[in-house]
Design a protein around this motif. Structure first.
Motif, PDB file in Angstrom:
ATOM      1  N   THR A  33     -66.785 -40.281  41.726  1.00  0.00           N
ATOM      2  CA  THR A  33     -66.454 -40.310  43.143  1.00  0.00           C
ATOM      3  C   THR A  33     -66.068 -38.891  43.530  1.00  0.00           C
ATOM      4  O   THR A  33     -65.326 -38.219  42.794  1.00  0.00           O
ATOM      5  CB  THR A  33     -65.303 -41.279  43.419  1.00  0.00           C
ATOM      6  N   ILE A  34     -66.563 -38.425  44.663  1.00  0.00           N
ATOM      7  CA  ILE A  34     -66.349 -37.036  45.046  1.00  0.00           C
ATOM      8  C   ILE A  34     -65.767 -36.960  46.440  1.00  0.00           C
ATOM      9  O   ILE A  34     -65.860 -37.904  47.235  1.00  0.00           O
ATOM     10  CB  ILE A  34     -67.673 -36.228  44.942  1.00  0.00           C
ATOM     11  N   GLY A  35     -65.193 -35.809  46.749  1.00  0.00           N
ATOM     12  CA  GLY A  35     -64.613 -35.694  48.073  1.00  0.00           C
ATOM     13  C   GLY A  35     -64.147 -34.303  48.407  1.00  0.00           C
ATOM     14  O   GLY A  35     -64.213 -33.381  47.586  1.00  0.00           O
ATOM     15  N   TRP A  36     -63.701 -34.179  49.643  1.00  0.00           N
ATOM     16  CA  TRP A  36     -63.205 -32.933  50.190  1.00  0.00           C
ATOM     17  C   TRP A  36     -61.772 -33.117  50.683  1.00  0.00           C
ATOM     18  O   TRP A  36     -61.463 -34.098  51.367  1.00  0.00           O
ATOM     19  CB  TRP A  36     -64.095 -32.482  51.350  1.00  0.00           C
ATOM     20  N   CYS A  96     -63.062 -29.081  47.036  1.00  0.00           N
ATOM     21  CA  CYS A  96     -63.810 -30.248  46.601  1.00  0.00           C
ATOM     22  C   CYS A  96     -63.149 -30.808  45.343  1.00  0.00           C
ATOM     23  O   CYS A  96     -62.461 -30.097  44.608  1.00  0.00           O
ATOM     24  CB  CYS A  96     -65.274 -29.914  46.368  1.00  0.00           C
ATOM     25  N   ALA A  97     -63.347 -32.095  45.133  1.00  0.00           N
ATOM     26  CA  ALA A  97     -62.686 -32.790  44.042  1.00  0.00           C
ATOM     27  C   ALA A  97     -63.572 -33.918  43.549  1.00  0.00           C
ATOM     28  O   ALA A  97     -64.439 -34.415  44.281  1.00  0.00           O
ATOM     29  CB  ALA A  97     -61.335 -33.342  44.490  1.00  0.00           C
ATOM     30  N   ALA A  98     -63.315 -34.336  42.316  1.00  0.00           N
ATOM     31  CA  ALA A  98     -64.105 -35.407  41.728  1.00  0.00           C
ATOM     32  C   ALA A  98     -63.284 -36.141  40.684  1.00  0.00           C
ATOM     33  O   ALA A  98     -62.422 -35.546  40.021  1.00  0.00           O
ATOM     34  CB  ALA A  98     -65.381 -34.843  41.094  1.00  0.00           C
ATOM     35  N   ASP A  99     -63.568 -37.413  40.544  1.00  0.00           N
ATOM     36  CA  ASP A  99     -62.881 -38.219  39.535  1.00  0.00           C
ATOM     37  C   ASP A  99     -63.751 -39.427  39.209  1.00  0.00           C
ATOM     38  O   ASP A  99     -64.403 -39.977  40.105  1.00  0.00           O
ATOM     39  CB  ASP A  99     -61.519 -38.678  40.040  1.00  0.00           C
ATOM     40  N   ASN A 100     -63.750 -39.845  37.950  1.00  0.00           N
ATOM     41  CA  ASN A 100     -64.518 -41.033  37.572  1.00  0.00           C
ATOM     42  C   ASN A 100     -63.633 -42.095  36.934  1.00  0.00           C
ATOM     43  O   ASN A 100     -64.123 -42.969  36.226  1.00  0.00           O
ATOM     44  CB  ASN A 100     -65.677 -40.662  36.659  1.00  0.00           C
ATOM     45  N   ALA A 101     -62.329 -42.023  37.219  1.00  0.00           N
ATOM     46  CA  ALA A 101     -61.440 -43.056  36.715  1.00  0.00           C
ATOM     47  C   ALA A 101     -61.731 -44.389  37.409  1.00  0.00           C
ATOM     48  O   ALA A 101     -62.227 -44.418  38.532  1.00  0.00           O
ATOM     49  CB  ALA A 101     -59.984 -42.654  36.946  1.00  0.00           C
ATOM     50  N   ALA A 102     -61.380 -45.469  36.744  1.00  0.00           N
ATOM     51  CA  ALA A 102     -61.659 -46.805  37.276  1.00  0.00           C
ATOM     52  C   ALA A 102     -61.003 -47.029  38.635  1.00  0.00           C
ATOM     53  O   ALA A 102     -61.546 -47.726  39.491  1.00  0.00           O
ATOM     54  CB  ALA A 102     -61.207 -47.861  36.281  1.00  0.00           C
ATOM     55  N   VAL A 103     -59.843 -46.432  38.869  1.00  0.00           N
ATOM     56  CA  VAL A 103     -59.144 -46.633  40.140  1.00  0.00           C
ATOM     57  C   VAL A 103     -59.717 -45.771  41.249  1.00  0.00           C
ATOM     58  O   VAL A 103     -59.296 -45.867  42.398  1.00  0.00           O
ATOM     59  CB  VAL A 103     -57.632 -46.350  40.008  1.00  0.00           C
ATOM     60  N   MET A 104     -60.645 -44.924  40.928  1.00  0.00           N
ATOM     61  CA  MET A 104     -61.199 -43.983  41.910  1.00  0.00           C
ATOM     62  C   MET A 104     -62.647 -44.299  42.270  1.00  0.00           C
ATOM     63  O   MET A 104     -63.382 -43.441  42.707  1.00  0.00           O
ATOM     64  CB  MET A 104     -61.146 -42.548  41.360  1.00  0.00           C
ATOM     65  N   THR A 105     -63.077 -45.531  42.123  1.00  0.00           N
ATOM     66  CA  THR A 105     -64.484 -45.840  42.326  1.00  0.00           C
ATOM     67  C   THR A 105     -64.880 -45.878  43.795  1.00  0.00           C
ATOM     68  O   THR A 105     -66.057 -45.891  44.114  1.00  0.00           O
ATOM     69  CB  THR A 105     -64.849 -47.177  41.675  1.00  0.00           C
ATOM     70  N   GLN A 106     -63.897 -45.921  44.686  1.00  0.00           N
ATOM     71  CA  GLN A 106     -64.189 -45.929  46.112  1.00  0.00           C
ATOM     72  C   GLN A 106     -63.722 -44.638  46.766  1.00  0.00           C
ATOM     73  O   GLN A 106     -62.713 -44.055  46.370  1.00  0.00           O
ATOM     74  CB  GLN A 106     -63.490 -47.123  46.787  1.00  0.00           C
ATOM     75  N   GLY A 107     -64.445 -44.208  47.791  1.00  0.00           N
ATOM     76  CA  GLY A 107     -64.055 -42.987  48.482  1.00  0.00           C
ATOM     77  C   GLY A 107     -62.643 -43.060  49.035  1.00  0.00           C
ATOM     78  O   GLY A 107     -61.881 -42.099  48.957  1.00  0.00           O
ATOM     79  N   TYR A 108     -62.293 -44.190  49.597  1.00  0.00           N
ATOM     80  CA  TYR A 108     -60.946 -44.366  50.144  1.00  0.00           C
ATOM     81  C   TYR A 108     -59.887 -44.099  49.081  1.00  0.00           C
ATOM     82  O   TYR A 108     -58.889 -43.412  49.313  1.00  0.00           O
ATOM     83  CB  TYR A 108     -60.786 -45.782  50.691  1.00  0.00           C
ATOM     84  N   ASN A 109     -60.096 -44.636  47.901  1.00  0.00           N
ATOM     85  CA  ASN A 109     -59.105 -44.469  46.833  1.00  0.00           C
ATOM     86  C   ASN A 109     -58.918 -43.008  46.468  1.00  0.00           C
ATOM     87  O   ASN A 109     -57.794 -42.543  46.267  1.00  0.00           O
ATOM     88  CB  ASN A 109     -59.522 -45.268  45.595  1.00  0.00           C
ATOM     89  N   LEU A 110     -60.026 -42.271  46.378  1.00  0.00           N
ATOM     90  CA  LEU A 110     -59.898 -40.863  46.004  1.00  0.00           C
ATOM     91  C   LEU A 110     -59.162 -40.092  47.086  1.00  0.00           C
ATOM     92  O   LEU A 110     -58.233 -39.333  46.791  1.00  0.00           O
ATOM     93  CB  LEU A 110     -61.274 -40.248  45.770  1.00  0.00           C
ATOM     94  N   CYS A 111     -59.558 -40.294  48.325  1.00  0.00           N
ATOM     95  CA  CYS A 111     -58.978 -39.501  49.413  1.00  0.00           C
ATOM     96  C   CYS A 111     -57.530 -39.866  49.710  1.00  0.00           C
ATOM     97  O   CYS A 111     -56.718 -38.993  49.985  1.00  0.00           O
ATOM     98  CB  CYS A 111     -59.807 -39.688  50.687  1.00  0.00           C
ATOM     99  N   VAL A 112     -57.222 -41.153  49.679  1.00  0.00           N
ATOM    100  CA  VAL A 112     -55.896 -41.585  50.135  1.00  0.00           C
ATOM    101  C   VAL A 112     -54.899 -41.686  48.991  1.00  0.00           C
ATOM    102  O   VAL A 112     -53.721 -41.369  49.163  1.00  0.00           O
ATOM    103  CB  VAL A 112     -56.013 -42.923  50.883  1.00  0.00           C
TER     104      VAL A 112
END
Length: 132
Positions: A33-36, A96-112
């Protein structure tokens, strides 16, 4: 573990556009999952836009909805943030950021929630200035 490098920051007048790019090196980009995120001095880092590996249900913070678009090209190990109709309040350093942990599978989870969990991979940041 990925490594991320941003590019595309700069200075534009209000109403202008920029496209940020983040290129990943390493194995498994398509599973992340990736994001800004962005940060200005004295303010908390903010998740701007994030998206899952399958690009379903991208997350946007309210202040950029309708103006910013996140996308990814897994074949190129690259993702983007198209920023249109920029405003002075968009001025910040963008990461920019990225994570592939199980809790980060959704964009919302990564950003928030990403900062609370600890995001695995960060770029060094690129400055964006929207001058009046």
């Amino acid at each position: 573990q990925l490594q991320l490098v941003e590019s595309g920051g700069g200075s534009v007048p209000p109403g202008g556009s920029l496209r940020l790019s983040c290129t990943a090196s390493g194995v498994g980009f398509g599973t992340y999952t990736i994001g800004w995120f962005r940060q200005t001095p004295g303010k908390r880092r903010e998740g701007v836009s994030c998206v899952s590996p399958d690009e379903l249900s991208p997350y946007y913070v309210d202040s950029v909805k309708g103006r910013f678009t996140i996308s990814r090209d897994n074949a190129k190990n690259t993702f983007y943030l198209q920023m249109d109709d920029l405003k002075p309040e968009d001025t910040a350093v963008y990461y920019c950021a990225a994570d592939n942990a199980a809790v980060m599978t959704q964009g919302y989870n990564l950003c928030v929630m990403g900062d609370a969990y600890g995001i695995a991979v960060w770029g060094k940041g690129t400055p964006v200035t929207v001058f009046s």
